[in-house]
Design an enzyme around this catalytic site. Sequence first.
Site, PDB file in Angstrom:
ATOM      1  N   TYR A  81       0.837  -1.210   0.000  1.00 30.80           N
ATOM      2  CA  TYR A  81       0.000   0.000   0.000  1.00 30.80           C
ATOM      3  C   TYR A  81       0.871   1.259   0.000  1.00 30.80           C
ATOM      4  O   TYR A  81       0.618   2.199  -0.739  1.00 30.80           O
ATOM      5  CB  TYR A  81      -0.910  -0.007   1.238  1.00 30.80           C
ATOM      6  CG  TYR A  81      -1.959   1.088   1.196  1.00 30.80           C
ATOM      7  CD1 TYR A  81      -3.252   0.818   0.741  1.00 30.80           C
ATOM      8  CD2 TYR A  81      -1.675   2.392   1.607  1.00 30.80           C
ATOM      9  CE1 TYR A  81      -4.216   1.804   0.680  1.00 30.80           C
ATOM     10  CE2 TYR A  81      -2.633   3.387   1.549  1.00 30.80           C
ATOM     11  CZ  TYR A  81      -3.895   3.091   1.091  1.00 30.80           C
ATOM     12  OH  TYR A  81      -4.844   4.075   1.038  1.00 30.80           O
ATOM     13  N   PHE A 119      -7.466  19.690 -24.819  1.00 32.81           N
ATOM     14  CA  PHE A 119      -8.229  18.456 -25.018  1.00 32.81           C
ATOM     15  C   PHE A 119      -9.562  18.557 -24.275  1.00 32.81           C
ATOM     16  O   PHE A 119      -9.695  19.329 -23.331  1.00 32.81           O
ATOM     17  CB  PHE A 119      -7.417  17.248 -24.522  1.00 32.81           C
ATOM     18  CG  PHE A 119      -8.137  15.946 -24.763  1.00 32.81           C
ATOM     19  CD1 PHE A 119      -8.402  15.529 -26.052  1.00 32.81           C
ATOM     20  CD2 PHE A 119      -8.589  15.180 -23.707  1.00 32.81           C
ATOM     21  CE1 PHE A 119      -9.105  14.347 -26.275  1.00 32.81           C
ATOM     22  CE2 PHE A 119      -9.282  13.997 -23.924  1.00 32.81           C
ATOM     23  CZ  PHE A 119      -9.544  13.578 -25.215  1.00 32.81           C
ATOM     24  N   ASP A 120     -10.551  17.750 -24.677  1.00 31.34           N
ATOM     25  CA  ASP A 120     -11.905  17.931 -24.117  1.00 31.34           C
ATOM     26  C   ASP A 120     -12.003  17.705 -22.612  1.00 31.34           C
ATOM     27  O   ASP A 120     -12.722  18.428 -21.927  1.00 31.34           O
ATOM     28  CB  ASP A 120     -12.956  17.115 -24.886  1.00 31.34           C
ATOM     29  CG  ASP A 120     -12.669  15.624 -24.884  1.00 31.34           C
ATOM     30  OD1 ASP A 120     -11.508  15.259 -24.769  1.00 31.34           O
ATOM     31  OD2 ASP A 120     -13.619  14.834 -25.037  1.00 31.34           O
ATOM     32  N   LYS A 167      -1.364   6.681 -23.498  1.00 32.66           N
ATOM     33  CA  LYS A 167      -0.845   6.966 -24.838  1.00 32.66           C
ATOM     34  C   LYS A 167       0.656   6.654 -24.848  1.00 32.66           C
ATOM     35  O   LYS A 167       1.045   5.516 -25.000  1.00 32.66           O
ATOM     36  CB  LYS A 167      -1.113   8.442 -25.206  1.00 32.66           C
ATOM     37  CG  LYS A 167      -2.577   8.736 -25.557  1.00 32.66           C
ATOM     38  CD  LYS A 167      -3.418   8.963 -24.351  1.00 32.66           C
ATOM     39  CE  LYS A 167      -4.765   9.553 -24.656  1.00 32.66           C
ATOM     40  NZ  LYS A 167      -5.588   9.658 -23.435  1.00 32.66           N
ATOM     41  N   HIS A 187     -20.571  13.811 -26.128  1.00 28.97           N
ATOM     42  CA  HIS A 187     -20.256  12.911 -27.235  1.00 28.97           C
ATOM     43  C   HIS A 187     -20.171  11.446 -26.819  1.00 28.97           C
ATOM     44  O   HIS A 187     -20.414  10.558 -27.611  1.00 28.97           O
ATOM     45  CB  HIS A 187     -18.946  13.338 -27.924  1.00 28.97           C
ATOM     46  CG  HIS A 187     -17.773  13.411 -27.000  1.00 28.97           C
ATOM     47  ND1 HIS A 187     -17.637  14.397 -26.049  1.00 28.97           N
ATOM     48  CD2 HIS A 187     -16.703  12.601 -26.860  1.00 28.97           C
ATOM     49  CE1 HIS A 187     -16.512  14.194 -25.385  1.00 28.97           C
ATOM     50  NE2 HIS A 187     -15.927  13.114 -25.849  1.00 28.97           N
ATOM     51  N   ALA A 223       0.341  13.676 -22.899  1.00 26.29           N
ATOM     52  CA  ALA A 223      -0.105  12.356 -23.370  1.00 26.29           C
ATOM     53  C   ALA A 223       0.777  11.801 -24.498  1.00 26.29           C
ATOM     54  O   ALA A 223       1.085  10.617 -24.520  1.00 26.29           O
ATOM     55  CB  ALA A 223      -1.557  12.436 -23.820  1.00 26.29           C
ATOM     56  N   ASP A 236       0.425  19.188 -20.985  1.00 28.78           N
ATOM     57  CA  ASP A 236      -0.450  18.014 -21.071  1.00 28.78           C
ATOM     58  C   ASP A 236       0.297  17.055 -21.987  1.00 28.78           C
ATOM     59  O   ASP A 236       0.417  17.269 -23.190  1.00 28.78           O
ATOM     60  CB  ASP A 236      -1.803  18.447 -21.651  1.00 28.78           C
ATOM     61  CG  ASP A 236      -2.735  17.270 -21.899  1.00 28.78           C
ATOM     62  OD1 ASP A 236      -2.283  16.117 -21.783  1.00 28.78           O
ATOM     63  OD2 ASP A 236      -3.905  17.506 -22.235  1.00 28.78           O
TER      64      ASP A 236
HETATM   65  N1  F0G Z   1      -4.963  15.011 -22.645  1.00 31.99           N
HETATM   66  C1  F0G Z   1      -4.956  14.615 -23.931  1.00 31.99           C
HETATM   67  C2  F0G Z   1      -4.182  15.383 -24.935  1.00 31.99           C
HETATM   68  C3  F0G Z   1      -5.687  13.488 -24.313  1.00 31.99           C
HETATM   69  O1  F0G Z   1      -5.688  13.122 -25.590  1.00 31.99           O
HETATM   70  C4  F0G Z   1      -6.406  12.775 -23.326  1.00 31.99           C
HETATM   71  C5  F0G Z   1      -7.194  11.592 -23.688  1.00 31.99           C
HETATM   72  C6  F0G Z   1      -6.369  13.216 -22.001  1.00 31.99           C
HETATM   73  C7  F0G Z   1      -5.627  14.349 -21.699  1.00 31.99           C
HETATM   74  C8  F0G Z   1      -7.111  12.520 -20.905  1.00 31.99           C
HETATM   75  O2  F0G Z   1      -6.489  11.345 -20.564  1.00 31.99           O
HETATM   76  O3  F0G Z   1      -8.102   9.544 -21.186  1.00 31.99           O
HETATM   77  O4  F0G Z   1      -6.200   9.117 -19.625  1.00 31.99           O
HETATM   78  O5  F0G Z   1      -8.116  10.461 -18.891  1.00 31.99           O
HETATM   79  N2  F0G Z   1      -7.457  11.280 -24.864  1.00 31.99           N
HETATM   80  C9  F0G Z   1      -8.123  10.091 -25.338  1.00 31.99           C
HETATM   81  C10 F0G Z   1      -8.299  10.191 -26.819  1.00 31.99           C
HETATM   82  C11 F0G Z   1      -9.347   9.710 -24.586  1.00 31.99           C
HETATM   83  O6  F0G Z   1      -9.028   9.358 -27.372  1.00 31.99           O
HETATM   84  O7  F0G Z   1      -7.704  11.057 -27.444  1.00 31.99           O
HETATM   85  P1  F0G Z   1      -7.277  10.052 -20.046  1.00 31.99           P
END
Ligand code: F0G
Length: 456
Positions: free
Chosen positions: A72, A124-125, A256, A448, A215, A213
């Site tokens: 843990y 990102f969304d 990613k 979406h 990813a 960010d």
């Molecule tokens: N930032 C970026 C640039 C992303 O593309 C994503 C996720 C996230 C943050 C959030 O990360 O999914 O681990 O919570 N993108 C995926 C996509 C879902 O399909 O592009 P997460």
Amino acid sequence: MEIPFAESYKIKMVEPIYRSTRKQREKWIDEAHYNLFNLRSDQVFIDLLTDSGTGAMSDNQWGAIMQGDESYAGSSSYYRLKEVIQSLFGFEYFLPTHQGRAAENVLFSALIKEGDLVPGNSHFDTTKGHIEFRKAKAVDCTISEAFDTESNHPFKGNVNLEKLEEVLKSGKNIPLIIMTLTCNTSGGQPVSMENLKQVKKLAEKYNTSVLFDSARFAENAWFIKKREPGFEEKTIKEIVREMYSYADGMTMSSKKDGIVNIGGFLAMRSKKWFDKATTFNIMFEGFVTYGGMAGRDMNALAVGLDEVTHKDYLETRISQVEYLGNKLIEYGIPIQKPIGGHGVFVDAKRFLPNVPKEEYIAQTLAIILYLEAGVRGVEVGTLLADRDPETHDNRYPELEFLRLAIPRRTYTNNHMDVVAAGLKNVYDMRDEIRTGLKIHKEAPIMRHFTVELYKA
Ligand code: F0G
């Protein structure tokens, strides 16, 4: 004869996928309310919905899984990952989270307040969602070339520094500038080292901080190596280290460029940020040394973060994306150029000029491609852009994309040929496609994922 290029791995384990008939797909997509997220994966032949958590792990990663320490507190897996993050990015402090948006939730809980502005390249969304959820505002300062799919600007993820400075001068509280590497929303487009450097300079001038960010950080570094003068001879690790010298912290979706199926983290230079974020991490994610991840998954991530920076890996990865993109270009299909890092982004407005924007052009194209070839892409357009939080009107983005995101180390170029042929068939019948979709039911935020549609 020149020796051709080939993948830098061989296959040790396989997973069957299933072809279906058009008749079956017509029934399934109707039952799924014309939302591709509602399909079962066995109703899809080639799944390009996302490159997130859908890649194949290496034998070294699976080996590391067996050695995970599930204590843990203070597990060796945590310390192993901490060391990798520290040496790769140069950040002393790190907190594991269960995925990328969780890292956003934790850090933004500590840093973002109502009324704040958060400028950056196209957020990102989930990032935007977490900003707007706190009644702050994400301001998109991406360069205008990014919105012209025919422009071959090598770094369409860059911010326009003048635009950014205007925002910084506004007198509003600006806790952070967020740079998304690569910029997913604009087509997996990279940010140049020079742009990152200048953003950091501006942040210092206006006394604010820079968050990456991250990813797809390694894909971004690859493009710097290939496209930015002065970096040709540098290793990916050297490039990554310099990139992060211009950041105060990072959020990461490990799904990613961590090449794992689940996981995330945040890392930072400041002890103050770390202390503030720790409280929220413990509340939302878990104790400091696991934060929602199993020890074995932290081990796999430690290996993945190293593998993703290998030249051979990145060359194979980006070549496959280019292989698909170049096929589409050959067929005359309009896509975001230059071809990005994690997928090919089809310009749906130019592909289907007869479908009205009120009928969700990119979603319409995604559905027709599924019907044609059993290929699942994803809409990056009006559905994703969601409604304005104040007026509740649809936000119509400048670009409507059908994103074909390619999972890492998963499909072969034969699969890419199927995708390209399917899309070509749809392109050949584009003149007859005049109607799209209408919304039957939608959620108040991030609609979406769950929206229900019907044929217009
Ligand atoms: N930032 C970026 C640039 C992303 O593309 C994503 C996720 C996230 C943050 C959030 O990360 O999914 O681990 O919570 N993108 C995926 C996509 C879902 O399909 O592009 P997460």
